[in-house]
Design a protein around this motif. Structure first.
Motif, mmCIF file in Angstrom:
data_model
loop_
_atom_site.group_PDB
_atom_site.id
_atom_site.type_symbol
_atom_site.label_atom_id
_atom_site.label_comp_id
_atom_site.label_asym_id
_atom_site.label_seq_id
_atom_site.Cartn_x
_atom_site.Cartn_y
_atom_site.Cartn_z
ATOM 1 N N ASN A 232 7.184 80.012 59.891
ATOM 2 C CA ASN A 232 8.420 80.647 59.394
ATOM 3 C C ASN A 232 9.640 80.074 60.120
ATOM 4 O OD1 ASN A 232 6.123 82.746 59.124
ATOM 5 N ND2 ASN A 232 7.639 83.387 57.626
ATOM 6 N N TYR B 199 15.608 74.650 56.449
ATOM 7 C CA TYR B 199 16.602 75.056 55.440
ATOM 8 C C TYR B 199 17.980 75.265 56.041
ATOM 9 C CZ TYR B 199 13.372 74.818 51.717
ATOM 10 O OH TYR B 199 12.510 74.309 50.782
ATOM 11 N N TYR C 272 21.473 72.026 48.836
ATOM 12 C CA TYR C 272 20.289 72.378 48.051
ATOM 13 C C TYR C 272 20.542 72.381 46.542
ATOM 14 C CZ TYR C 272 16.099 74.593 46.363
ATOM 15 O OH TYR C 272 14.935 74.840 45.663
ATOM 16 N N ARG D 115 12.146 74.198 36.054
ATOM 17 C CA ARG D 115 12.348 75.612 36.415
ATOM 18 C C ARG D 115 12.319 76.466 35.143
ATOM 19 N NH1 ARG D 115 15.022 77.738 40.846
ATOM 20 N NH2 ARG D 115 15.662 75.634 41.432
ATOM 21 N N GLY E 100 10.890 84.035 47.299
ATOM 22 C CA GLY E 100 11.568 82.977 48.062
ATOM 23 C C GLY E 100 12.674 82.372 47.227
ATOM 24 N N GLU F 1 14.595 86.250 50.404
ATOM 25 C CA GLU F 1 14.695 84.898 50.961
ATOM 26 C C GLU F 1 14.799 85.030 52.469
ATOM 27 O OE1 GLU F 1 14.636 81.595 50.127
ATOM 28 O OE2 GLU F 1 15.104 81.370 52.243
ATOM 29 N N GLN F 2 14.054 84.191 53.213
ATOM 30 C CA GLN F 2 14.062 84.346 54.675
ATOM 31 C C GLN F 2 15.099 83.485 55.399
ATOM 32 O OE1 GLN F 2 10.374 83.257 56.596
ATOM 33 N NE2 GLN F 2 10.656 81.072 56.221
ATOM 34 N N SER F 3 15.533 82.389 54.769
ATOM 35 C CA SER F 3 16.495 81.511 55.445
ATOM 36 C C SER F 3 17.892 82.127 55.345
ATOM 37 C CB SER F 3 16.496 80.128 54.778
ATOM 38 O OG SER F 3 17.770 79.521 54.883
ATOM 39 N N ARG G 217 11.118 88.236 54.791
ATOM 40 C CA ARG G 217 9.979 87.295 54.730
ATOM 41 C C ARG G 217 8.970 87.783 53.700
ATOM 42 N NH1 ARG G 217 7.007 86.311 60.065
ATOM 43 N NH2 ARG G 217 5.969 88.144 59.232
ATOM 44 N N ALA G 218 8.313 86.814 53.051
ATOM 45 C CA ALA G 218 7.283 87.179 52.066
ATOM 46 C C ALA G 218 6.161 87.979 52.713
ATOM 47 C CB ALA G 218 6.706 85.905 51.448
ATOM 48 N N GLU G 219 5.929 87.754 53.998
ATOM 49 C CA GLU G 219 4.825 88.408 54.696
ATOM 50 C C GLU G 219 5.038 89.911 54.820
ATOM 51 O OE1 GLU G 219 6.290 85.637 55.435
ATOM 52 O OE2 GLU G 219 4.889 84.167 56.270
ATOM 53 N N ASN H 77 8.558 79.694 42.373
ATOM 54 C CA ASN H 77 9.076 78.361 42.050
ATOM 55 C C ASN H 77 9.298 77.547 43.322
ATOM 56 O OD1 ASN H 77 9.994 76.641 39.784
ATOM 57 N ND2 ASN H 77 11.878 76.567 40.980
ATOM 58 N N TYR H 78 8.415 76.603 43.566
ATOM 59 C CA TYR H 78 8.519 75.709 44.733
ATOM 60 C C TYR H 78 8.596 76.501 46.038
ATOM 61 C CZ TYR H 78 8.213 71.585 42.000
ATOM 62 O OH TYR H 78 7.713 70.595 41.211
ATOM 63 N N ILE I 170 4.878 79.837 51.056
ATOM 64 C CA ILE I 170 4.474 81.207 50.745
ATOM 65 C C ILE I 170 3.111 81.210 50.049
ATOM 66 C CG2 ILE I 170 5.081 83.263 49.386
ATOM 67 C CD1 ILE I 170 8.034 82.578 49.911
HETATM 68 C C1 SAM Z 1 12.018 74.723 47.896
HETATM 69 S S1 SAM Z 1 12.865 76.242 48.221
HETATM 70 C C2 SAM Z 1 12.742 77.027 46.610
HETATM 71 C C3 SAM Z 1 13.783 78.083 46.444
HETATM 72 C C4 SAM Z 1 13.783 78.756 45.083
HETATM 73 N N1 SAM Z 1 12.506 79.379 44.803
HETATM 74 C C5 SAM Z 1 14.127 77.784 44.001
HETATM 75 O O1 SAM Z 1 13.375 77.697 43.037
HETATM 76 O O2 SAM Z 1 15.181 77.131 44.069
HETATM 77 C C6 SAM Z 1 11.679 77.192 49.189
HETATM 78 C C7 SAM Z 1 12.293 78.495 49.679
HETATM 79 O O3 SAM Z 1 11.273 79.337 50.204
HETATM 80 C C8 SAM Z 1 11.805 79.998 51.353
HETATM 81 N N2 SAM Z 1 10.696 80.468 52.186
HETATM 82 C C9 SAM Z 1 9.747 79.721 52.794
HETATM 83 N N3 SAM Z 1 8.871 80.500 53.443
HETATM 84 C C10 SAM Z 1 9.284 81.786 53.236
HETATM 85 C C11 SAM Z 1 8.763 83.066 53.634
HETATM 86 N N4 SAM Z 1 7.668 83.162 54.377
HETATM 87 N N5 SAM Z 1 9.426 84.174 53.235
HETATM 88 C C12 SAM Z 1 10.558 84.072 52.468
HETATM 89 N N6 SAM Z 1 11.094 82.901 52.072
HETATM 90 C C13 SAM Z 1 10.455 81.766 52.439
HETATM 91 C C14 SAM Z 1 12.640 78.917 52.003
HETATM 92 O O4 SAM Z 1 13.546 79.446 52.953
HETATM 93 C C15 SAM Z 1 13.302 78.275 50.803
HETATM 94 O O5 SAM Z 1 14.511 78.899 50.466
#
Ligand code: SAM
Length: 207
Positions: free
Chosen positions: A4, A11, A18, A29, A48, A72-74, A100-102, A116-117, A121
């Motif tokens: 994390n 990010y 981004y 998407r 996320g 979103e965690q960032s 966080r997703a957790e 999506n990407y 997670i």
């Molecule tokens: C490639 S980006 C995709 C963002 C968005 N889903 C999109 O389609 O544009 C991956 C995102 O997942 C977030 N992320 C990664 N691990 C995470 C977690 N454990 N909990 C929440 N967000 C997380 C990152 O901070 C980042 O913003």
């Protein structure tokens, strides 16, 4: 550094650019969102959510009576998503948290979920458990992400790894990145994209 923390660091540097870098992924998407077969009035989870690039197409699909739940965690990605919601006047229609997703706790069970990407997670059992248990039984899931090319393409997978690394804390875990989610779905289907370096998939959360 935990995965994390590493992701948050990555990010921190990528957030500003981004949206420009993701512009060319918009057709994919939209294709992934279409797999959710959203109906007016649905509650859809954006897992996320990043800067919130999926909010407009998700809101268009669920209509005025529907709702988007997002986290979103960032901090830097979240801030852009928050600003987007404020700018567009979506405060009543988008529930958004820096979490966080957790351990995120959703305010209501969702009819559908978009992954999506969000490779980090989908590769974290605790995150997948926490999210799936908060979806309605039978909820529709759609996933898009990177994967390795078939093993016999050999060195091409160095390219997949290099492309994945700037965005993910687990860049090498690309053989079957859907395999924590697929066994927990009914009707799981998957298709290759980007000449084999990506995939999209859908399924329904098993009751
Ligand atoms: C490639 S980006 C995709 C963002 C968005 N889903 C999109 O389609 O544009 C991956 C995102 O997942 C977030 N992320 C990664 N691990 C995470 C977690 N454990 N909990 C929440 N967000 C997380 C990152 O901070 C980042 O913003």
């Amino acid at each position: 550094m935990t995965p994390n923390q590493l992701s948050i660091e990555r990010y921190r540097r990528r957030a500003a650019g981004y949206d420009a870098s993701a512009e060319f992924t918009m057709p994919l998407r939209r294709r992934t969102i279409a797999l959710l077969a959203l109906q007016p009035g649905d509650v859809v989870l954006d897992v996320g959510a990043g800067t919130g690039l999926s909010f407009a197409p998700l809101l268009a699909a669920v209509g005025e009576r529907g709702r988007v739940l997002a986290f979103e965690q960032s901090p830097e990605m979240f801030e852009q998503a928050r600003a987007r919601v404020a700018r567009e006047g979506w405060q009543e229609r988008v529930w958004l948290r820096e979490a966080r997703a957790e351990d995120v706790q959703l305010p209501q069970a969702a009819d559908a979920a978009l992954f999506n990407y969000v490779h980090d997670i989908t590769r974290t059992p605790q995150a997948v458990d926490n999210l799936l248990r908060q979806l309605k039984p039978g909820a529709r899931l759609a996933i898009a992400g990177m994967k390795f090319f078939p093993w016999w393409t050999g060195p091409l997978n160095l390219l997949a790894w290099l492309k994945n690394r700037p965005y993910n804390a687990r860049p090498a875990d690309l053989w079957m990145p859907w395999d924590l989610i697929a066994p927990r779905c009914d009707g799981f289907e998957r298709w290759s994209t980007q000449w084999g370096m990506g995939y999209i998939a859908r399924g329904r959360r098993r009751a």
